[in-house]
Design a protein around this motif. Structure first.
Motif, short mmCIF file in Angstrom:
data_model
loop_
_atom_site.label_atom_id
_atom_site.label_comp_id
_atom_site.label_asym_id
_atom_site.label_seq_id
_atom_site.Cartn_x
_atom_site.Cartn_y
_atom_site.Cartn_z
N ALA A 55 0.81 -1.23 0.00
CA ALA A 55 0.00 0.00 0.00
C ALA A 55 0.84 1.27 0.00
O ALA A 55 0.59 2.20 -0.78
N GLU A 56 1.83 1.36 0.86
CA GLU A 56 2.64 2.57 0.95
C GLU A 56 3.51 2.75 -0.29
O GLU A 56 3.61 3.86 -0.83
N ARG A 57 4.13 1.69 -0.74
CA ARG A 57 4.98 1.77 -1.94
C ARG A 57 4.16 2.15 -3.17
O ARG A 57 4.59 2.96 -3.99
N LEU A 58 2.95 1.59 -3.28
CA LEU A 58 2.07 1.94 -4.39
C LEU A 58 1.70 3.42 -4.34
O LEU A 58 1.72 4.11 -5.36
N ALA A 59 1.40 3.94 -3.15
CA ALA A 59 1.06 5.36 -3.00
C ALA A 59 2.20 6.24 -3.48
O ALA A 59 1.99 7.22 -4.20
N GLU A 60 3.43 5.90 -3.10
CA GLU A 60 4.59 6.70 -3.50
C GLU A 60 4.76 6.67 -5.02
O GLU A 60 5.05 7.71 -5.64
N GLN A 61 4.58 5.51 -5.63
CA GLN A 61 4.72 5.42 -7.08
C GLN A 61 3.63 6.19 -7.80
O GLN A 61 3.88 6.89 -8.77
N LEU A 62 2.39 6.07 -7.31
CA LEU A 62 1.29 6.79 -7.94
C LEU A 62 1.48 8.30 -7.82
O LEU A 62 1.20 9.04 -8.77
N ALA A 63 1.96 8.78 -6.67
CA ALA A 63 2.19 10.21 -6.49
C ALA A 63 3.18 10.75 -7.52
O ALA A 63 3.11 11.92 -7.90
N ALA A 64 4.09 9.90 -7.98
CA ALA A 64 5.06 10.30 -9.00
C ALA A 64 4.49 10.18 -10.41
O ALA A 64 5.07 10.74 -11.35
N CYS A 65 3.38 9.46 -10.58
CA CYS A 65 2.82 9.22 -11.91
C CYS A 65 1.57 10.05 -12.23
O CYS A 65 1.25 10.24 -13.41
N ILE A 66 0.86 10.52 -11.22
CA ILE A 66 -0.37 11.27 -11.47
C ILE A 66 0.00 12.64 -12.05
O ILE A 66 0.91 13.31 -11.57
N ALA A 67 -0.73 13.04 -13.06
CA ALA A 67 -0.49 14.34 -13.71
C ALA A 67 -0.70 15.47 -12.70
O ALA A 67 -1.66 15.45 -11.94
N VAL A 74 -6.04 9.39 -7.34
CA VAL A 74 -6.41 7.98 -7.32
C VAL A 74 -6.61 7.61 -5.86
O VAL A 74 -5.95 8.17 -4.97
N ASN A 75 -7.52 6.71 -5.63
CA ASN A 75 -7.76 6.30 -4.24
C ASN A 75 -7.89 4.78 -4.15
O ASN A 75 -8.23 4.11 -5.12
N TYR A 76 -7.55 4.28 -2.97
CA TYR A 76 -7.77 2.86 -2.68
C TYR A 76 -7.86 2.68 -1.18
O TYR A 76 -7.51 3.57 -0.40
N GLU A 81 -7.31 1.31 6.26
CA GLU A 81 -6.91 2.66 5.88
C GLU A 81 -7.44 3.05 4.50
O GLU A 81 -7.67 2.20 3.64
N THR A 82 -7.59 4.36 4.33
CA THR A 82 -7.93 4.96 3.04
C THR A 82 -6.70 5.72 2.56
O THR A 82 -6.07 6.45 3.33
N PHE A 83 -6.37 5.57 1.29
CA PHE A 83 -5.29 6.30 0.63
C PHE A 83 -5.91 7.14 -0.48
O PHE A 83 -6.68 6.63 -1.29
N VAL A 84 -5.58 8.42 -0.51
CA VAL A 84 -5.99 9.32 -1.59
C VAL A 84 -4.71 9.98 -2.07
O VAL A 84 -4.05 10.69 -1.31
N ILE A 85 -4.37 9.74 -3.34
CA ILE A 85 -3.07 10.15 -3.86
C ILE A 85 -3.25 11.16 -4.99
O ILE A 85 -3.99 10.92 -5.95
N PHE A 86 -2.57 12.27 -4.87
CA PHE A 86 -2.52 13.32 -5.89
C PHE A 86 -1.08 13.37 -6.40
O PHE A 86 -0.21 12.68 -5.89
N SER A 87 -0.82 14.21 -7.36
CA SER A 87 0.55 14.39 -7.84
C SER A 87 1.41 14.89 -6.67
O SER A 87 1.14 15.96 -6.11
N GLU A 88 2.38 14.10 -6.29
CA GLU A 88 3.35 14.45 -5.24
C GLU A 88 2.73 14.68 -3.86
O GLU A 88 3.36 15.30 -3.01
N LYS A 89 1.51 14.20 -3.63
CA LYS A 89 0.85 14.41 -2.34
C LYS A 89 0.03 13.17 -1.99
O LYS A 89 -0.76 12.70 -2.81
N ILE A 90 0.22 12.65 -0.77
CA ILE A 90 -0.46 11.45 -0.32
C ILE A 90 -1.22 11.75 0.97
O ILE A 90 -0.65 12.30 1.91
N PHE A 91 -2.50 11.37 0.98
CA PHE A 91 -3.29 11.41 2.20
C PHE A 91 -3.58 9.96 2.60
O PHE A 91 -4.00 9.16 1.77
#
Length: 122
Positions: A55-67, A74-76, A81-91
């Protein structure tokens, strides 16, 4: 397993998401009303699952890939836990925690994500 949805059009050109095995459980093309100015009206939705340990590694990768423009995230969810990932930002917050959700939604609004798109499941 964690489960979420990735909008293919949200990925930054030239990036690659790899190293975390994703199991695609559904692919759908939809037409969306109420998109942000820079978003297309037709989206490709990729429902996915992955191991909770990733989960954490995926969030970091997605934060680097989201425009960084266009109002994307993207969320999962894991079991807890809930993860909400934006470009370079993870909640990341406990599922159903109102304060964590509010912080993520406030950030989403600040980058121009339309209110109807703030409907992720906790």
């Amino acid at each position: 397993m964690l489960e979420g949805v990735l909008i293919a059009e949200s990925l930054r050109l030239g990036t690659e998401l790899g190293g975390v095995p994703l199991h695609i459980t559904k692919i759908a093309r939809v037409e969306v009303n109420g998109t942000a100015a820079e978003q297309p009206q037709r989206w490709t939705l990729l429902d996915f699952a992955a191991e909770e340990a990733d989960a954490e590694r995926l969030a970091e990768q997605l934060a680097a890939c989201i425009a960084p423009t266009g109002g994307w995230y993207v969320n999962y969810n894991t079991a807890t836990e809930t993860f909400v990932i934006f470009s370079e930002k993870i909640f990341r917050y406990p599922r159903k925690q109102a304060e964590g959700r509010r912080q993520a939604q406030d950030y989403a609004r600040s980058i121009g994500i339309p209110e109807p798109q703030l409907d992720w499941q906790d």
